[in-house]
Motif scaffolding. Sequence first.
Motif, PDB file in Angstrom:
ATOM      1  N   ALA A 265       0.835  -1.206   0.000  1.00  0.00           N
ATOM      2  CA  ALA A 265       0.000   0.000   0.000  1.00  0.00           C
ATOM      3  C   ALA A 265       0.867   1.253   0.000  1.00  0.00           C
ATOM      4  CB  ALA A 265      -0.936  -0.002   1.205  1.00  0.00           C
ATOM      5  N   GLY A 266       1.951   1.229   0.769  1.00  0.00           N
ATOM      6  CA  GLY A 266       2.862   2.370   0.801  1.00  0.00           C
ATOM      7  C   GLY A 266       3.504   2.625  -0.545  1.00  0.00           C
ATOM      8  N   ILE A 267       3.910   1.576  -1.208  1.00  0.00           N
ATOM      9  CA  ILE A 267       4.525   1.718  -2.536  1.00  0.00           C
ATOM     10  C   ILE A 267       3.514   2.272  -3.532  1.00  0.00           C
ATOM     11  CG2 ILE A 267       5.464   0.423  -4.494  1.00  0.00           C
ATOM     12  CD1 ILE A 267       6.878  -1.377  -2.394  1.00  0.00           C
ATOM     13  N   ILE A 268       2.281   1.762  -3.484  1.00  0.00           N
ATOM     14  CA  ILE A 268       1.237   2.253  -4.391  1.00  0.00           C
ATOM     15  C   ILE A 268       1.021   3.750  -4.195  1.00  0.00           C
ATOM     16  CG2 ILE A 268      -1.255   2.173  -4.875  1.00  0.00           C
ATOM     17  CD1 ILE A 268      -1.097  -0.863  -4.319  1.00  0.00           C
ATOM     18  N   ASP A 269       1.027   4.208  -2.956  1.00  0.00           N
ATOM     19  CA  ASP A 269       0.792   5.628  -2.694  1.00  0.00           C
ATOM     20  C   ASP A 269       2.007   6.482  -3.023  1.00  0.00           C
ATOM     21  OD1 ASP A 269      -1.013   7.705  -1.592  1.00  0.00           O
ATOM     22  OD2 ASP A 269       0.624   7.943  -0.144  1.00  0.00           O
ATOM     23  N   VAL A 270       3.198   5.967  -2.824  1.00  0.00           N
ATOM     24  CA  VAL A 270       4.416   6.755  -2.954  1.00  0.00           C
ATOM     25  C   VAL A 270       4.899   6.874  -4.407  1.00  0.00           C
ATOM     26  CG1 VAL A 270       6.885   6.599  -2.413  1.00  0.00           C
ATOM     27  CG2 VAL A 270       5.211   6.443  -0.598  1.00  0.00           C
ATOM     28  N   LEU A 271       4.618   5.901  -5.244  1.00  0.00           N
ATOM     29  CA  LEU A 271       5.120   5.947  -6.627  1.00  0.00           C
ATOM     30  C   LEU A 271       4.733   7.234  -7.362  1.00  0.00           C
ATOM     31  CD1 LEU A 271       4.885   2.258  -7.862  1.00  0.00           C
ATOM     32  CD2 LEU A 271       6.934   3.603  -7.371  1.00  0.00           C
ATOM     33  N   PRO A 272       3.449   7.660  -7.316  1.00  0.00           N
ATOM     34  CA  PRO A 272       3.132   8.932  -7.986  1.00  0.00           C
ATOM     35  C   PRO A 272       3.839  10.127  -7.339  1.00  0.00           C
ATOM     36  CG  PRO A 272       1.118   7.716  -7.482  1.00  0.00           C
ATOM     37  CD  PRO A 272       2.249   6.998  -6.830  1.00  0.00           C
ATOM     38  N   MET A 273       4.067  10.061  -6.037  1.00  0.00           N
ATOM     39  CA  MET A 273       4.749  11.152  -5.341  1.00  0.00           C
ATOM     40  C   MET A 273       6.204  11.251  -5.795  1.00  0.00           C
ATOM     41  SD  MET A 273       3.223  10.561  -1.528  1.00  0.00           S
ATOM     42  CE  MET A 273       3.931  12.030  -0.795  1.00  0.00           C
ATOM     43  N   ILE A 274       6.836  10.110  -6.004  1.00  0.00           N
ATOM     44  CA  ILE A 274       8.225  10.098  -6.492  1.00  0.00           C
ATOM     45  C   ILE A 274       8.271  10.640  -7.911  1.00  0.00           C
ATOM     46  CG2 ILE A 274      10.149   8.608  -7.148  1.00  0.00           C
ATOM     47  CD1 ILE A 274       9.355   6.795  -4.760  1.00  0.00           C
ATOM     48  N   LYS A 275       7.294  10.239  -8.719  1.00  0.00           N
ATOM     49  CA  LYS A 275       7.248  10.692 -10.108  1.00  0.00           C
ATOM     50  C   LYS A 275       7.073  12.217 -10.192  1.00  0.00           C
ATOM     51  CE  LYS A 275       5.011   9.784 -14.491  1.00  0.00           C
ATOM     52  NZ  LYS A 275       4.000   9.021 -15.204  1.00  0.00           N
ATOM     53  N   MET A 276       6.312  12.775  -9.240  1.00  0.00           N
ATOM     54  CA  MET A 276       6.088  14.228  -9.214  1.00  0.00           C
ATOM     55  C   MET A 276       7.226  14.966  -8.503  1.00  0.00           C
ATOM     56  SD  MET A 276       1.981  14.585  -8.596  1.00  0.00           S
ATOM     57  CE  MET A 276       2.055  13.999  -6.926  1.00  0.00           C
ATOM     58  N   LYS A 277       8.227  14.212  -8.023  1.00  0.00           N
ATOM     59  CA  LYS A 277       9.398  14.767  -7.342  1.00  0.00           C
ATOM     60  C   LYS A 277       9.011  15.616  -6.126  1.00  0.00           C
ATOM     61  CE  LYS A 277      12.277  14.972 -11.496  1.00  0.00           C
ATOM     62  NZ  LYS A 277      12.548  13.741 -11.849  1.00  0.00           N
ATOM     63  N   LEU A 278       8.144  15.061  -5.287  1.00  0.00           N
ATOM     64  CA  LEU A 278       7.747  15.744  -4.062  1.00  0.00           C
ATOM     65  C   LEU A 278       8.855  15.625  -3.011  1.00  0.00           C
ATOM     66  CD1 LEU A 278       3.991  14.756  -3.751  1.00  0.00           C
ATOM     67  CD2 LEU A 278       4.966  16.857  -4.646  1.00  0.00           C
ATOM     68  N   ASP A 279       8.716  16.391  -1.960  1.00  0.00           N
ATOM     69  CA  ASP A 279       9.677  16.419  -0.862  1.00  0.00           C
ATOM     70  C   ASP A 279       9.870  15.020  -0.278  1.00  0.00           C
ATOM     71  OD1 ASP A 279      11.284  17.682   1.179  1.00  0.00           O
ATOM     72  OD2 ASP A 279       9.598  17.324   2.534  1.00  0.00           O
ATOM     73  N   LYS A 280      11.118  14.666   0.023  1.00  0.00           N
ATOM     74  CA  LYS A 280      11.398  13.321   0.528  1.00  0.00           C
ATOM     75  C   LYS A 280      10.728  13.063   1.875  1.00  0.00           C
ATOM     76  CE  LYS A 280      15.827  14.202   2.767  1.00  0.00           C
ATOM     77  NZ  LYS A 280      17.235  13.840   2.830  1.00  0.00           N
ATOM     78  N   TYR A 281      10.536  14.103   2.678  1.00  0.00           N
ATOM     79  CA  TYR A 281       9.866  13.915   3.964  1.00  0.00           C
ATOM     80  C   TYR A 281       8.378  13.618   3.782  1.00  0.00           C
ATOM     81  CZ  TYR A 281      14.173  15.462   6.068  1.00  0.00           C
ATOM     82  OH  TYR A 281      15.482  15.560   6.439  1.00  0.00           O
ATOM     83  N   ALA A 282       7.771  14.215   2.774  1.00  0.00           N
ATOM     84  CA  ALA A 282       6.371  13.917   2.460  1.00  0.00           C
ATOM     85  C   ALA A 282       6.239  12.462   1.993  1.00  0.00           C
ATOM     86  CB  ALA A 282       5.845  14.866   1.390  1.00  0.00           C
ATOM     87  N   ILE A 283       7.193  12.009   1.215  1.00  0.00           N
ATOM     88  CA  ILE A 283       7.176  10.634   0.712  1.00  0.00           C
ATOM     89  C   ILE A 283       7.370   9.642   1.855  1.00  0.00           C
ATOM     90  CG2 ILE A 283       8.416   8.984  -0.743  1.00  0.00           C
ATOM     91  CD1 ILE A 283       8.953  11.365  -2.668  1.00  0.00           C
TER      92      ILE A 283
END
Length: 105
Positions: free
Chosen positions: A14-32
């Motif tokens: 579940a964490g990977i599913i949620d985080v993949l789009p965040m990584i793609k959008m280059k969001l803050d590492k603390y948010a990820i």
Amino acid sequence: MKEFLFTLLIGVVAGIIDVLPMIKMKLDKYAIISAFTFYLILPFIILNVDLFGLIWWLKGGIVGLALALPTIILVAKEEKNSVPPMALMSILLGTLISIVGHYII
């Protein structure tokens, strides 16, 4: 021990599913990291709480959204556009966690 490891696996997925789009959008590492940690822990809560006899599949979405609300409110101060996706992912992944947990554990 088997249930613990499987619940942990559900959280990792579940964490990977949620985080993949965040990584793609280059969001803050603390948010990820925060989002991943949230979904890593969420299955332990969803699969071990009993909410007034709610239907098992409905419980996941409600608990997921309820636990995400403080973070959603905090993010809404800066980025109002992020609120709907965060709420939707909390409900969707919470429900999926509940479904997977119900049928497999």
